[in-house]
Design a protein around this motif. Sequence first.
Motif, mmCIF file in Angstrom:
data_model
loop_
_atom_site.group_PDB
_atom_site.id
_atom_site.type_symbol
_atom_site.label_atom_id
_atom_site.label_comp_id
_atom_site.label_asym_id
_atom_site.label_seq_id
_atom_site.Cartn_x
_atom_site.Cartn_y
_atom_site.Cartn_z
ATOM 1 N N UNK A 206 -39.392 59.986 -23.667
ATOM 2 C CA UNK A 206 -39.575 61.380 -23.246
ATOM 3 C C UNK A 206 -40.326 62.174 -24.309
ATOM 4 N N UNK A 207 -40.037 61.923 -25.580
ATOM 5 C CA UNK A 207 -40.721 62.639 -26.658
ATOM 6 C C UNK A 207 -42.189 62.229 -26.756
ATOM 7 N N UNK A 208 -42.465 60.945 -26.585
ATOM 8 C CA UNK A 208 -43.866 60.504 -26.609
ATOM 9 C C UNK A 208 -44.643 61.126 -25.458
ATOM 10 N N UNK A 209 -44.029 61.169 -24.283
ATOM 11 C CA UNK A 209 -44.683 61.782 -23.124
ATOM 12 C C UNK A 209 -44.971 63.257 -23.389
ATOM 13 N N UNK A 210 -44.008 63.947 -23.993
ATOM 14 C CA UNK A 210 -44.191 65.373 -24.312
ATOM 15 C C UNK A 210 -45.386 65.577 -25.234
ATOM 16 N N UNK A 211 -45.458 64.793 -26.312
ATOM 17 C CA UNK A 211 -46.571 64.914 -27.245
ATOM 18 C C UNK A 211 -47.900 64.564 -26.601
ATOM 19 N N UNK A 212 -47.892 63.527 -25.768
ATOM 20 C CA UNK A 212 -49.113 63.084 -25.077
ATOM 21 C C UNK A 212 -49.624 64.190 -24.155
ATOM 22 N N UNK A 213 -48.736 64.768 -23.366
ATOM 23 C CA UNK A 213 -49.134 65.810 -22.416
ATOM 24 C C UNK A 213 -49.642 67.052 -23.144
ATOM 25 N N UNK A 214 -49.040 67.380 -24.285
ATOM 26 C CA UNK A 214 -49.482 68.533 -25.064
ATOM 27 C C UNK A 214 -50.962 68.434 -25.426
ATOM 28 N N UNK A 215 -51.325 67.315 -26.044
ATOM 29 C CA UNK A 215 -52.699 67.154 -26.521
ATOM 30 C C UNK A 215 -53.678 67.006 -25.359
ATOM 31 N N UNK A 216 -53.282 66.268 -24.334
ATOM 32 C CA UNK A 216 -54.190 66.081 -23.199
ATOM 33 C C UNK A 216 -54.486 67.406 -22.511
ATOM 34 N N UNK A 217 -53.481 68.260 -22.389
ATOM 35 C CA UNK A 217 -53.680 69.541 -21.711
ATOM 36 C C UNK A 217 -54.570 70.484 -22.516
ATOM 37 N N UNK A 218 -54.420 70.476 -23.836
ATOM 38 C CA UNK A 218 -55.147 71.439 -24.660
ATOM 39 C C UNK A 218 -56.516 70.942 -25.117
ATOM 40 N N UNK A 219 -56.643 69.631 -25.336
ATOM 41 C CA UNK A 219 -57.880 69.114 -25.916
ATOM 42 C C UNK A 219 -58.716 68.282 -24.946
ATOM 43 N N UNK A 220 -58.115 67.813 -23.863
ATOM 44 C CA UNK A 220 -58.863 66.976 -22.910
ATOM 45 C C UNK A 220 -58.548 67.418 -21.473
ATOM 46 N N UNK A 221 -58.819 68.687 -21.155
ATOM 47 C CA UNK A 221 -58.463 69.205 -19.829
ATOM 48 C C UNK A 221 -59.264 68.572 -18.698
ATOM 49 N N UNK B 96 -59.668 56.048 -15.413
ATOM 50 C CA UNK B 96 -60.381 55.941 -16.689
ATOM 51 C C UNK B 96 -59.496 55.447 -17.832
ATOM 52 N N UNK B 97 -58.204 55.802 -17.786
ATOM 53 C CA UNK B 97 -57.354 55.460 -18.922
ATOM 54 C C UNK B 97 -55.935 55.156 -18.507
ATOM 55 N N UNK B 98 -55.213 54.490 -19.428
ATOM 56 C CA UNK B 98 -53.827 54.114 -19.189
ATOM 57 C C UNK B 98 -53.076 54.213 -20.516
ATOM 58 N N UNK B 99 -51.970 54.936 -20.498
ATOM 59 C CA UNK B 99 -51.121 55.049 -21.680
ATOM 60 C C UNK B 99 -49.782 54.387 -21.384
ATOM 61 N N UNK B 100 -49.472 53.342 -22.144
ATOM 62 C CA UNK B 100 -48.193 52.643 -21.999
ATOM 63 C C UNK B 100 -47.257 53.135 -23.095
ATOM 64 N N UNK B 101 -46.217 53.870 -22.713
ATOM 65 C CA UNK B 101 -45.325 54.522 -23.667
ATOM 66 C C UNK B 101 -44.302 53.551 -24.248
ATOM 67 N N UNK C 252 -36.528 55.783 -37.225
ATOM 68 C CA UNK C 252 -37.615 55.597 -36.272
ATOM 69 C C UNK C 252 -38.759 56.536 -36.598
ATOM 70 N N UNK C 253 -39.832 56.407 -35.856
ATOM 71 C CA UNK C 253 -40.991 57.265 -36.061
ATOM 72 C C UNK C 253 -40.775 58.631 -35.425
ATOM 73 N N UNK C 254 -41.662 59.558 -35.737
ATOM 74 C CA UNK C 254 -41.727 60.843 -35.048
ATOM 75 C C UNK C 254 -42.404 60.568 -33.703
ATOM 76 N N UNK C 255 -41.606 60.494 -32.645
ATOM 77 C CA UNK C 255 -42.142 60.054 -31.363
ATOM 78 C C UNK C 255 -43.045 61.084 -30.698
ATOM 79 N N UNK C 256 -42.808 62.377 -30.957
ATOM 80 C CA UNK C 256 -43.731 63.394 -30.434
ATOM 81 C C UNK C 256 -45.106 63.210 -31.070
ATOM 82 N N UNK C 257 -45.120 62.995 -32.376
ATOM 83 C CA UNK C 257 -46.392 62.762 -33.071
ATOM 84 C C UNK C 257 -47.061 61.492 -32.581
ATOM 85 N N UNK C 258 -46.278 60.471 -32.259
ATOM 86 C CA UNK C 258 -46.857 59.224 -31.736
ATOM 87 C C UNK C 258 -47.539 59.472 -30.393
ATOM 88 N N UNK C 259 -46.906 60.271 -29.529
ATOM 89 C CA UNK C 259 -47.523 60.597 -28.249
ATOM 90 C C UNK C 259 -48.791 61.411 -28.415
#
Length: 344
Positions: free
Chosen positions: A206-221, A253-258, A168-175
């Motif tokens: 869960x891994x995609x959500x983790x990666x998604x939250x990481x970037x959103x918190x640091x780069x799109x606060x 404004x946005x919607x992420x379907x995991x 499978x893919x790297x799901x954290x990276x996908x998020x």
Amino acid sequence: MELPNRASLQDVARIAGVSLATVDRVLHGRPGVRARTVERVNAAIEQLRYRPDPAAARLARNRTARLVFVLPSGTNSFITLLSQQLQALAPWLGEQRAAATVHTVDVFSPTAVAQKLAELQGQCDAVVLMAQDHPQVRAAIDDLVDHDTVVVTLVSDVPSSRRSHFVGIDNVAAGRTAATLLGRFIGNRAGRVGIVMGSRALRDHAERLFGFEQVMATEHPHLQLLPPIEGHDLSDRTEPLVAELLAREPGLLGLYSIGAGNRGIGRALEASGRQREVTWVCHELTPHARRALLDGTADAVINQDAGHEVRSACRPALAEVHGERVIADQERIRIDVFLKDNLP
């Protein structure tokens, strides 16, 4: 440059001065061979740099390796793609003296998955499994391994089990990729972003959500993430949940379907009339996701190639069954990003 001929079992037997049957017993660690004879056979193997011929070994066994894919039940379009790709692979599997069948189960029920795996004990050579990471599932995988069954996890991993490989893919990276896309599409506007997932119990989600939250918190606060909606990858269940979200959040404004359920999300967006206002990033290039991209309802699709995943599940499974090597780089699954402009 002419390559040297591959040493054969007959060559090993000739150099060691023993019969083919004796060489076979030494290679497979069977009893009944004197220590001095074992030493002579091993010395001949080293001298000739003998390596077993996988194709010849499969022919010699004169039996078909049995693979079983255990996939989620329901109407998940990506699972349908996996099943179709497995059917297309049947001629190649036949050439490898192997055959594969598909069993479906409710992956959101660890009890049902564990029961299905227990039923497969002694019934096949390898199981390719897509399920949640749960103690019951891990124990059922380990029981299969104890019964000499190879287990490969697909799309969503169960890493603490004794499975042989994960495909499978790297799901954290996908998020993280999804967050970057969504954040750049939305730009500097401040507002809220909704999240739809199958279940936190699925490791890939869960891994995609983790990666998604990481970037959103640091780069799109400036974008506030709403609590995830869990739709169990079912469009009929996801649609009313997203419709309720859109009614409750008029400025969304946005919607992420995991995960899956994108048909339901698309219908809810279209019914609200806000499909051009809400930036939507989803996963898997199914026929429904393709149409959503083309009509502008979806903005980007993060994909993992279903055909590659099926092939990369079968190859390691068969390699483990036959005691052959796995080429890890060949089985690495890429993260693809599709917009309406680069659809294949």
